[in-house]
Structure formats: C-alpha cells, structure tokens
Motif scaffolding. Structure first.
Motif, mmCIF file in Angstrom:
data_model
loop_
_atom_site.group_PDB
_atom_site.id
_atom_site.type_symbol
_atom_site.label_atom_id
_atom_site.label_comp_id
_atom_site.label_asym_id
_atom_site.label_seq_id
_atom_site.Cartn_x
_atom_site.Cartn_y
_atom_site.Cartn_z
ATOM 1 N N THR A 70 0.694 -2.242 -12.956
ATOM 2 C CA THR A 70 2.141 -2.068 -13.123
ATOM 3 C C THR A 70 2.823 -1.882 -11.782
ATOM 4 O OG1 THR A 70 1.785 -1.051 -15.286
ATOM 5 C CG2 THR A 70 3.914 -0.669 -14.221
ATOM 6 N N ILE A 71 2.211 -1.101 -10.899
ATOM 7 C CA ILE A 71 2.814 -0.857 -9.585
ATOM 8 C C ILE A 71 2.872 -2.143 -8.770
ATOM 9 C CG2 ILE A 71 2.483 0.342 -7.397
ATOM 10 C CD1 ILE A 71 1.268 2.655 -8.980
ATOM 11 N N ILE A 72 1.800 -2.931 -8.791
ATOM 12 C CA ILE A 72 1.726 -4.130 -7.954
ATOM 13 C C ILE A 72 2.582 -5.255 -8.515
ATOM 14 C CG2 ILE A 72 0.188 -5.934 -7.080
ATOM 15 C CD1 ILE A 72 -0.086 -3.316 -5.614
ATOM 16 N N PHE A 73 2.377 -5.587 -9.788
ATOM 17 C CA PHE A 73 2.984 -6.795 -10.354
ATOM 18 C C PHE A 73 4.412 -6.585 -10.841
ATOM 19 C CE2 PHE A 73 -1.598 -7.844 -11.071
ATOM 20 C CZ PHE A 73 -1.639 -8.933 -10.225
ATOM 21 N N GLN A 74 4.788 -5.375 -11.203
ATOM 22 C CA GLN A 74 6.117 -5.148 -11.761
ATOM 23 C C GLN A 74 7.061 -4.438 -10.803
ATOM 24 O OE1 GLN A 74 6.102 -3.407 -15.670
ATOM 25 N NE2 GLN A 74 4.421 -4.689 -16.401
ATOM 26 N N LEU A 75 6.530 -3.793 -9.780
ATOM 27 C CA LEU A 75 7.401 -3.041 -8.877
ATOM 28 C C LEU A 75 7.404 -3.597 -7.456
ATOM 29 C CD1 LEU A 75 6.600 0.620 -10.018
ATOM 30 C CD2 LEU A 75 8.536 -0.799 -10.666
ATOM 31 N N THR A 78 0.804 -1.223 0.000
ATOM 32 C CA THR A 78 0.000 0.000 0.000
ATOM 33 C C THR A 78 0.835 1.270 0.000
ATOM 34 O OG1 THR A 78 -0.129 -0.129 2.414
ATOM 35 C CG2 THR A 78 -1.929 -1.120 1.153
ATOM 36 N N THR A 79 2.011 1.246 0.587
ATOM 37 C CA THR A 79 2.803 2.470 0.726
ATOM 38 C C THR A 79 3.876 2.543 -0.346
ATOM 39 O OG1 THR A 79 4.298 1.368 2.291
ATOM 40 C CG2 THR A 79 2.417 2.562 3.203
ATOM 41 N N GLY A 80 4.282 3.747 -0.614
ATOM 42 C CA GLY A 80 5.307 3.995 -1.619
ATOM 43 C C GLY A 80 5.149 5.390 -2.188
ATOM 44 N N LYS A 81 5.829 5.644 -3.286
ATOM 45 C CA LYS A 81 5.698 6.955 -3.926
ATOM 46 C C LYS A 81 4.269 7.204 -4.370
ATOM 47 C CE LYS A 81 7.956 9.898 -7.331
ATOM 48 N NZ LYS A 81 9.013 9.981 -8.390
ATOM 49 N N MET A 82 3.568 6.140 -4.763
ATOM 50 C CA MET A 82 2.151 6.222 -5.131
ATOM 51 C C MET A 82 1.387 5.259 -4.230
ATOM 52 S SD MET A 82 2.468 6.396 -9.296
ATOM 53 C CE MET A 82 0.788 6.979 -9.465
ATOM 54 N N SER A 83 0.687 5.787 -3.268
ATOM 55 C CA SER A 83 -0.028 4.960 -2.297
ATOM 56 C C SER A 83 -1.273 4.346 -2.930
ATOM 57 C CB SER A 83 -0.421 5.797 -1.079
ATOM 58 O OG SER A 83 0.730 6.344 -0.456
ATOM 59 N N LEU A 84 -1.583 3.126 -2.490
ATOM 60 C CA LEU A 84 -2.762 2.415 -2.972
ATOM 61 C C LEU A 84 -3.620 1.998 -1.776
ATOM 62 C CD1 LEU A 84 -1.178 0.054 -5.673
ATOM 63 C CD2 LEU A 84 -2.284 2.262 -6.040
ATOM 64 N N SER A 85 -4.911 2.023 -1.966
ATOM 65 C CA SER A 85 -5.832 1.604 -0.912
ATOM 66 C C SER A 85 -6.042 0.097 -0.984
ATOM 67 C CB SER A 85 -7.171 2.335 -1.059
ATOM 68 O OG SER A 85 -7.797 1.970 -2.287
ATOM 69 N N LEU A 86 -6.691 -0.440 0.064
ATOM 70 C CA LEU A 86 -6.964 -1.872 0.083
ATOM 71 C C LEU A 86 -7.894 -2.263 -1.062
ATOM 72 C CD1 LEU A 86 -6.768 -4.640 1.433
ATOM 73 C CD2 LEU A 86 -8.631 -3.946 2.957
ATOM 74 N N GLY A 87 -8.873 -1.420 -1.352
ATOM 75 C CA GLY A 87 -9.777 -1.714 -2.450
ATOM 76 C C GLY A 87 -9.068 -1.763 -3.793
ATOM 77 N N GLU A 88 -8.136 -0.856 -4.022
ATOM 78 C CA GLU A 88 -7.388 -0.845 -5.287
ATOM 79 C C GLU A 88 -6.520 -2.089 -5.417
ATOM 80 O OE1 GLU A 88 -6.876 3.949 -6.105
ATOM 81 O OE2 GLU A 88 -5.421 2.897 -4.847
ATOM 82 N N GLY A 114 -8.165 -8.836 -11.055
ATOM 83 C CA GLY A 114 -8.204 -8.516 -12.477
ATOM 84 C C GLY A 114 -9.072 -7.354 -12.867
ATOM 85 N N ALA A 115 -9.476 -6.532 -11.913
ATOM 86 C CA ALA A 115 -10.331 -5.380 -12.230
ATOM 87 C C ALA A 115 -9.622 -4.052 -11.997
ATOM 88 C CB ALA A 115 -11.610 -5.430 -11.388
ATOM 89 N N GLY A 116 -8.314 -4.066 -11.831
ATOM 90 C CA GLY A 116 -7.578 -2.844 -11.562
ATOM 91 C C GLY A 116 -7.166 -2.122 -12.823
ATOM 92 N N THR A 117 -6.704 -0.902 -12.637
ATOM 93 C CA THR A 117 -6.237 -0.105 -13.771
ATOM 94 C C THR A 117 -4.841 -0.557 -14.194
ATOM 95 O OG1 THR A 117 -5.285 1.563 -12.295
ATOM 96 C CG2 THR A 117 -7.582 1.849 -12.960
ATOM 97 N N ASP A 118 -4.432 -0.134 -15.384
ATOM 98 C CA ASP A 118 -3.098 -0.497 -15.879
ATOM 99 C C ASP A 118 -2.005 0.075 -14.988
ATOM 100 O OD1 ASP A 118 -4.303 -1.823 -17.954
ATOM 101 O OD2 ASP A 118 -4.136 -0.141 -19.367
ATOM 102 N N ARG A 119 -2.218 1.278 -14.494
ATOM 103 C CA ARG A 119 -1.211 1.894 -13.620
ATOM 104 C C ARG A 119 -1.047 1.097 -12.339
ATOM 105 N NH1 ARG A 119 -1.244 5.406 -9.231
ATOM 106 N NH2 ARG A 119 -3.532 5.322 -9.229
#
Length: 204
Positions: free
Chosen positions: A35-40, A10-20, A27-32
């Motif tokens: 990329t943050i979750i699976f590649q970084l 969840t934390t980082g330069k671009m924070s993400l919520s639990l829902g995101e 499989g319902a997330g955005t491309d951005r």
C-alpha cells in the motif's frame, strides 16, 4: 534521478529498507508495504519525474529559440497565459464535470498554446526574421497583462465570496471613526505595555 527516486521510496512517515522495497516489487511484500509503495509513493514519484522532464525540455526549447541561457516559459508569458486561462474557465463557466487531474492540465495546455500564438503573432513582422529581442519584449508585455488580468479576477472572486453573514453585525454597524479609535487605543496600549512613551500626537 535514481538516487532521488530511491530516497523517495525509502523515506517518509514509515521508512522502508531496500530489502522491503525489493520484496514489494517482486510480489513478496506485506500488504502494508504494498500500500505504501504502490498507492502512496509511486503515484507521486512518477508524475514528479515526468513533470521535471517536460519542464527541462520546455526550458531547453526556450533557451534555443531565444538564444538566451536564462530563458524559460515564464520569460515569454506562456506560464501566465496558462494560469489565466485555467482561472477564467473554472471561475467563469464553473466547470465541474471532469476530475481536476484531467481538467486542469488540459486547460493549462490550451492556455499556454493560446498565449504562445498571440505572442508570436504580435512579434512577427513581415519581410524580417523573428528576432529573440522582439519575442522577449512581446512576451514580457503579454505576461504582465495576463498577470494583471489574473489579479483583477482573483480580487473580484475574493470579494464575491464574502457575504454579509460572514461579517459580524457589530462590525457592519460600527462607524469608521469608532473602528479607527479602537485601533489607535490598541496600538497605544501595546506601546505602553512595552515600557515605551508614545508620541504626544497619539494622545489627541
């Protein structure tokens, strides 16, 4: 571990919520976000979990073997052997054919196993049990030797990397006495700039 994994996701330069995060996993997330979750983040979280698990197992094995709650692979010099082998192979043979993510762990494993075998052979005595004290003393001695060899090799590499082109010509041609006088004058000016009176010895 679950809490640490959740915080890392969840934390980082671009924070993400639990829902995101849940949307990405299902499989319902955005491309951005994908990329943050699976590649970084996941490529960093999974190796961290595996490395921490392996380090814990190694520490538990050393503590059981040496019957000491403070023991670790570094106590026997195994870690120093791994580092020495990696540096010697890469610097001596200039191995560049395999990616570093595969090459370095393999070299470190070989170096650690080699160091462990050397320590066990040196500490082993016929017709007697392998005592923890002899293992620790032998491991400390072998570890210090490996560290010394690593330091010597690193020093030689640092010297070989400095070429005459990297050193200004004025510094190359300047005699030692002039450089010493320049350093003394710089130190004297710094002392005077702070309102202090330098010792009389520096005036000569």
């Amino acid at each position: 571990m679950l809490l640490t994994t959740f915080i890392s996701l969840t934390t980082g330069k671009m924070s993400l919520s639990l829902g995101e995060i849940l949307d990405v996993l299902f499989g319902a997330g955005t491309d951005r976000n994908e990329t943050i979750i699976f590649q970084l983040r996941i490529p960093r979280i999974v190796p961290a979990i595996l490395i921490g698990t392996v380090m814990g197992l190694a520490g538990a094995a050393m503590q059981t073997l040496l019957r000491n709650d403070m023991a670790s692979p570094g106590t026997l010099g195994i870690s120093a052997g791994s580092g020495l082998f990696v540096m010697l192979v890469i610097a001596g043979f200039q191995v560049t054919s395999l990616p570093s993510r595969f090459l370095l762990p393999a070299l470190a494993f070989i170096g650690g196993v080699t160091a462990a075998l050397i320590i066990f052979l040196l500490a082993y005595r016929r017709q007697s049990d392998l005592s923890p004290t002899s293992l620790i003393l032998t491991g400390v001695a072998v570890g210090m030797g490996n560290n010394a060899l690593s330091l010597i090799r690193t020093t030689r590499l640092n010297r070989s990397n400095i070429t005459p082109k990297q050193v200004p010509s004025k510094i190359q041609k300047a005699p030692e006495s002039s450089k010493d006088n320049s350093r003394a004058r710089s130190l004297l000016n710094m002392v005077r700039s702070r309102g202090l009176e330098p010792p009389r010895l520096l005036h000569h």
